[in-house]
Design a protein around this motif. Structure first.
Motif, PDB file in Angstrom:
ATOM      1  N   ALA A   1     -34.807   2.494  -6.605  1.00 37.14           N
ATOM      2  CA  ALA A   1     -33.382   2.740  -6.832  1.00 37.14           C
ATOM      3  C   ALA A   1     -32.760   1.593  -7.614  1.00 37.14           C
ATOM      4  O   ALA A   1     -33.007   0.416  -7.327  1.00 37.14           O
ATOM      5  CB  ALA A   1     -32.666   2.911  -5.506  1.00 37.14           C
ATOM      6  N   ALA A   2     -31.969   1.929  -8.630  1.00 34.67           N
ATOM      7  CA  ALA A   2     -31.194   0.917  -9.347  1.00 34.67           C
ATOM      8  C   ALA A   2     -30.113   0.379  -8.410  1.00 34.67           C
ATOM      9  O   ALA A   2     -29.609   1.095  -7.539  1.00 34.67           O
ATOM     10  CB  ALA A   2     -30.570   1.527 -10.592  1.00 34.67           C
ATOM     11  N   THR A   3     -29.777  -0.890  -8.595  1.00 35.04           N
ATOM     12  CA  THR A   3     -28.802  -1.544  -7.722  1.00 35.04           C
ATOM     13  C   THR A   3     -27.441  -1.593  -8.396  1.00 35.04           C
ATOM     14  O   THR A   3     -27.312  -2.112  -9.509  1.00 35.04           O
ATOM     15  CB  THR A   3     -29.260  -2.971  -7.380  1.00 35.04           C
ATOM     16  N   ILE A   4     -26.453  -1.038  -7.706  1.00 35.95           N
ATOM     17  CA  ILE A   4     -25.085  -1.106  -8.217  1.00 35.95           C
ATOM     18  C   ILE A   4     -24.640  -2.567  -8.206  1.00 35.95           C
ATOM     19  O   ILE A   4     -24.758  -3.258  -7.198  1.00 35.95           O
ATOM     20  CB  ILE A   4     -24.125  -0.254  -7.355  1.00 35.95           C
ATOM     21  N   GLY A   5     -24.138  -3.039  -9.325  1.00 37.51           N
ATOM     22  CA  GLY A   5     -23.714  -4.424  -9.442  1.00 37.51           C
ATOM     23  C   GLY A   5     -24.747  -5.307 -10.110  1.00 37.51           C
ATOM     24  O   GLY A   5     -24.414  -6.370 -10.628  1.00 37.51           O
ATOM     25  N   THR A   6     -26.020  -4.888 -10.092  1.00 32.32           N
ATOM     26  CA  THR A   6     -27.092  -5.651 -10.741  1.00 32.32           C
ATOM     27  C   THR A   6     -27.650  -4.903 -11.938  1.00 32.32           C
ATOM     28  O   THR A   6     -27.798  -5.461 -13.028  1.00 32.32           O
ATOM     29  CB  THR A   6     -28.228  -5.946  -9.749  1.00 32.32           C
ATOM     30  N   ASP A   7     -27.973  -3.634 -11.728  1.00 25.86           N
ATOM     31  CA  ASP A   7     -28.534  -2.816 -12.802  1.00 25.86           C
ATOM     32  C   ASP A   7     -27.470  -2.000 -13.531  1.00 25.86           C
ATOM     33  O   ASP A   7     -27.652  -1.633 -14.691  1.00 25.86           O
ATOM     34  CB  ASP A   7     -29.607  -1.882 -12.239  1.00 25.86           C
ATOM     35  N   LEU A   8     -26.392  -1.691 -12.837  1.00 30.90           N
ATOM     36  CA  LEU A   8     -25.264  -0.988 -13.454  1.00 30.90           C
ATOM     37  C   LEU A   8     -24.022  -1.237 -12.619  1.00 30.90           C
ATOM     38  O   LEU A   8     -24.117  -1.570 -11.427  1.00 30.90           O
ATOM     39  CB  LEU A   8     -25.529   0.517 -13.564  1.00 30.90           C
ATOM     40  N   GLN A   9     -22.881  -1.112 -13.250  1.00 31.02           N
ATOM     41  CA  GLN A   9     -21.622  -1.236 -12.538  1.00 31.02           C
ATOM     42  C   GLN A   9     -21.231   0.119 -11.950  1.00 31.02           C
ATOM     43  O   GLN A   9     -21.673   1.166 -12.426  1.00 31.02           O
ATOM     44  CB  GLN A   9     -20.514  -1.717 -13.485  1.00 31.02           C
ATOM     45  N   THR A  10     -20.413   0.093 -10.899  1.00 30.17           N
ATOM     46  CA  THR A  10     -19.847   1.341 -10.393  1.00 30.17           C
ATOM     47  C   THR A  10     -18.968   1.947 -11.480  1.00 30.17           C
ATOM     48  O   THR A  10     -18.106   1.275 -12.042  1.00 30.17           O
ATOM     49  CB  THR A  10     -19.009   1.089  -9.130  1.00 30.17           C
ATOM     50  N   GLN A  11     -19.224   3.193 -11.804  1.00 29.80           N
ATOM     51  CA  GLN A  11     -18.484   3.855 -12.880  1.00 29.80           C
ATOM     52  C   GLN A  11     -17.998   5.222 -12.409  1.00 29.80           C
ATOM     53  O   GLN A  11     -18.763   5.985 -11.821  1.00 29.80           O
ATOM     54  CB  GLN A  11     -19.378   4.037 -14.113  1.00 29.80           C
ATOM     55  N   SER A  12     -16.744   5.495 -12.665  1.00 27.62           N
ATOM     56  CA  SER A  12     -16.163   6.796 -12.343  1.00 27.62           C
ATOM     57  C   SER A  12     -15.586   7.401 -13.612  1.00 27.62           C
ATOM     58  O   SER A  12     -15.189   6.681 -14.539  1.00 27.62           O
ATOM     59  CB  SER A  12     -15.071   6.663 -11.280  1.00 27.62           C
ATOM     60  N   SER A  13     -15.548   8.717 -13.641  1.00 29.32           N
ATOM     61  CA  SER A  13     -15.043   9.406 -14.828  1.00 29.32           C
ATOM     62  C   SER A  13     -14.281  10.652 -14.402  1.00 29.32           C
ATOM     63  O   SER A  13     -14.696  11.360 -13.473  1.00 29.32           O
ATOM     64  CB  SER A  13     -16.205   9.787 -15.741  1.00 29.32           C
ATOM     65  N   THR A  14     -13.169  10.896 -15.069  1.00 27.60           N
ATOM     66  CA  THR A  14     -12.418  12.134 -14.855  1.00 27.60           C
ATOM     67  C   THR A  14     -12.816  13.129 -15.939  1.00 27.60           C
ATOM     68  O   THR A  14     -12.699  12.836 -17.136  1.00 27.60           O
ATOM     69  CB  THR A  14     -10.906  11.890 -14.908  1.00 27.60           C
ATOM     70  N   VAL A  15     -13.325  14.264 -15.516  1.00 24.19           N
ATOM     71  CA  VAL A  15     -13.790  15.295 -16.445  1.00 24.19           C
ATOM     72  C   VAL A  15     -12.721  16.385 -16.516  1.00 24.19           C
ATOM     73  O   VAL A  15     -12.383  17.000 -15.497  1.00 24.19           O
ATOM     74  CB  VAL A  15     -15.133  15.882 -15.982  1.00 24.19           C
ATOM     75  N   ASN A  16     -12.210  16.608 -17.706  1.00 27.93           N
ATOM     76  CA  ASN A  16     -11.125  17.575 -17.898  1.00 27.93           C
ATOM     77  C   ASN A  16     -11.646  18.867 -18.523  1.00 27.93           C
ATOM     78  O   ASN A  16     -12.481  18.839 -19.433  1.00 27.93           O
ATOM     79  CB  ASN A  16     -10.037  16.979 -18.794  1.00 27.93           C
ATOM     80  N   PHE A  17     -11.129  19.981 -18.028  1.00 26.15           N
ATOM     81  CA  PHE A  17     -11.465  21.306 -18.561  1.00 26.15           C
ATOM     82  C   PHE A  17     -10.175  21.991 -19.016  1.00 26.15           C
ATOM     83  O   PHE A  17      -9.184  22.019 -18.269  1.00 26.15           O
ATOM     84  CB  PHE A  17     -12.125  22.180 -17.490  1.00 26.15           C
ATOM     85  N   VAL A  18     -10.205  22.533 -20.202  1.00 25.17           N
ATOM     86  CA  VAL A  18      -9.097  23.393 -20.633  1.00 25.17           C
ATOM     87  C   VAL A  18      -9.399  24.805 -20.153  1.00 25.17           C
ATOM     88  O   VAL A  18     -10.524  25.107 -19.718  1.00 25.17           O
ATOM     89  CB  VAL A  18      -8.927  23.356 -22.169  1.00 25.17           C
ATOM     90  N   ALA A  19      -8.431  25.666 -20.214  1.00 22.87           N
ATOM     91  CA  ALA A  19      -8.626  27.048 -19.774  1.00 22.87           C
ATOM     92  C   ALA A  19      -9.776  27.683 -20.543  1.00 22.87           C
ATOM     93  O   ALA A  19      -9.860  27.578 -21.770  1.00 22.87           O
ATOM     94  CB  ALA A  19      -7.344  27.841 -19.976  1.00 22.87           C
ATOM     95  N   GLY A  20     -10.696  28.309 -19.821  1.00 18.42           N
ATOM     96  CA  GLY A  20     -11.831  28.993 -20.430  1.00 18.42           C
ATOM     97  C   GLY A  20     -13.033  28.100 -20.705  1.00 18.42           C
ATOM     98  O   GLY A  20     -14.107  28.589 -21.069  1.00 18.42           O
ATOM     99  N   GLN A  21     -12.901  26.797 -20.543  1.00 20.25           N
ATOM    100  CA  GLN A  21     -14.022  25.871 -20.803  1.00 20.25           C
ATOM    101  C   GLN A  21     -14.986  25.891 -19.625  1.00 20.25           C
ATOM    102  O   GLN A  21     -14.574  25.840 -18.465  1.00 20.25           O
ATOM    103  CB  GLN A  21     -13.490  24.455 -21.031  1.00 20.25           C
ATOM    104  N   THR A  22     -16.291  25.932 -19.914  1.00 25.66           N
ATOM    105  CA  THR A  22     -17.288  26.049 -18.840  1.00 25.66           C
ATOM    106  C   THR A  22     -18.135  24.792 -18.645  1.00 25.66           C
ATOM    107  O   THR A  22     -18.879  24.705 -17.665  1.00 25.66           O
ATOM    108  CB  THR A  22     -18.240  27.220 -19.128  1.00 25.66           C
ATOM    109  N   SER A  23     -18.066  23.830 -19.559  1.00 28.48           N
ATOM    110  CA  SER A  23     -18.872  22.617 -19.381  1.00 28.48           C
ATOM    111  C   SER A  23     -18.216  21.439 -20.085  1.00 28.48           C
ATOM    112  O   SER A  23     -17.450  21.612 -21.042  1.00 28.48           O
ATOM    113  CB  SER A  23     -20.297  22.814 -19.912  1.00 28.48           C
TER     114      SER A  23
END
Length: 295
Positions: free
Chosen positions: A54-76
């Motif tokens: 397992a990669a280590t949060i803080g050593t191998d990568l930082q904690t990352q969050s993302s908001t994914v937005n969908f417009v009407a009718g969008q599937t991905s």
């Protein structure tokens, strides 16, 4: 079957792995299904994996969050993630991306995506920087030449050790006369931090000056190893008595002799007047004979 009137979200890898030195990105695709008529958004974040590597949060990568937005009718929609480049040789490591808990959404399957970091750092290997000096004996002598790695190996690695002439040495040792030449592959097991190769120093009765030969390292296969540092140089000191051969008689008390080694061109030796010498005589240098170097 999912109710069409409800909206569901799932997540899958898109670019599932990348080399550490590129810093990524790796990416996931978030899918929206069911009722897609309205615009919406969901939050996803990095999660520690439970895998062995397992990669280590803080050593191998930082904690990352993302908001994914969908417009009407969008599937991905796609979200990218990066990681930290370090100089540590490591196995292939994984981490997860999943939905942030507590959102008022319907989460389908799969609910997490596994992403990987491909290590592109290699451990180093070098000769142990100690003097490799041995005195030639009446029988063959064994000498260990050691080499060490910068850290324990993740997996097995094969290297080659080869005997070579010492660059710039005045008195080169001769393979087959002074030592047994070698060109040998050695496999270092996982977790190894080094090894050694045993060289045979051959015995002979010839008086010689100190002689040298060297050994070089080369990576062959397996876990990558970068060879660093200089070659190992072995010095063979001679233990045979030096003999002197009479070349001419200058007087009843003084003769000129030639050394059997290359350490001196000629030696003037004072001998007792009671001794009898011949031009073909050989003498052994000892404390009872006074010598002075003639250059």
């Amino acid at each position: 079957m999912r109710p069409i009137a409800e909206t569901f979200y799932t997540i899958e890898p898109l670019i599932s792995s990348a080399r550490e030195g590129t810093l990524g990105p790796v990416s996931v695709t978030v899918y929206k299904s069911g009722n897609i008529s309205a615009a919406s958004s969901v939050q996803i974040t990095t999660v520690m994996s439970s895998s062995v590597n397992a990669a280590t949060i803080g050593t191998d990568l930082q904690t990352q969050s993302s908001t994914v937005n969908f417009v009407a009718g969008q599937t991905s929609a796609v979200a990218n993630f990066s990681f930290i480049n370090d100089a540590n040789p490591e196995p292939f490591e994984t981490f997860l991306v999943g939905f942030v808990p507590g959102q008022n959404i319907n989460i389908g399957t799969p609910s997490q995506a596994e992403l990987g970091i491909i290590n592109d750092d290699s451990a180093t290997i070098m000769f142990d920087p100690v003097p490799y000096t041995v005195t030639e004996g009446d029988s063959n002598v064994m000498l260990n030449i050691t080499f060490v790695t910068s850290q324990p190996l993740l997996e097995a690695s094969t290297i080659r050790i080869t005997s070579i002439p010492t660059p710039g040495a005045t008195n080169q040792a001769t393979a087959g006369v002074d030592y047994v030449a070698f060109n040998q592959t050695i496999t270092l097991p996982a977790s190894s931090t080094g090894h050694y190769y045993t060289v045979t120093i051959l015995s002979n009765s010839e008086a010689e000056p100190a002689e040298q030969f060297s050994a070089s390292l080369e990576f062959v296969s397996g876990t990558p190893l970068t060879v660093t540092g200089p070659d190992a140089t072995v010095t063979i000191n001679d233990a045979d008595a030096e003999s002197l051969t009479v070349s001419s008689i200058e007087s009843t008390t003084s003769i000129s002799v030639i050394s059997s080694t290359s350490n001196a061109k000629s030696i003037s030796t004072i001998i007792p007047t009671t001794s009898t010498w011949h031009s073909s005589s050989r003498i052994i240098l000892s404390n009872s004979i006074t010598t002075s170097l003639i250059t």
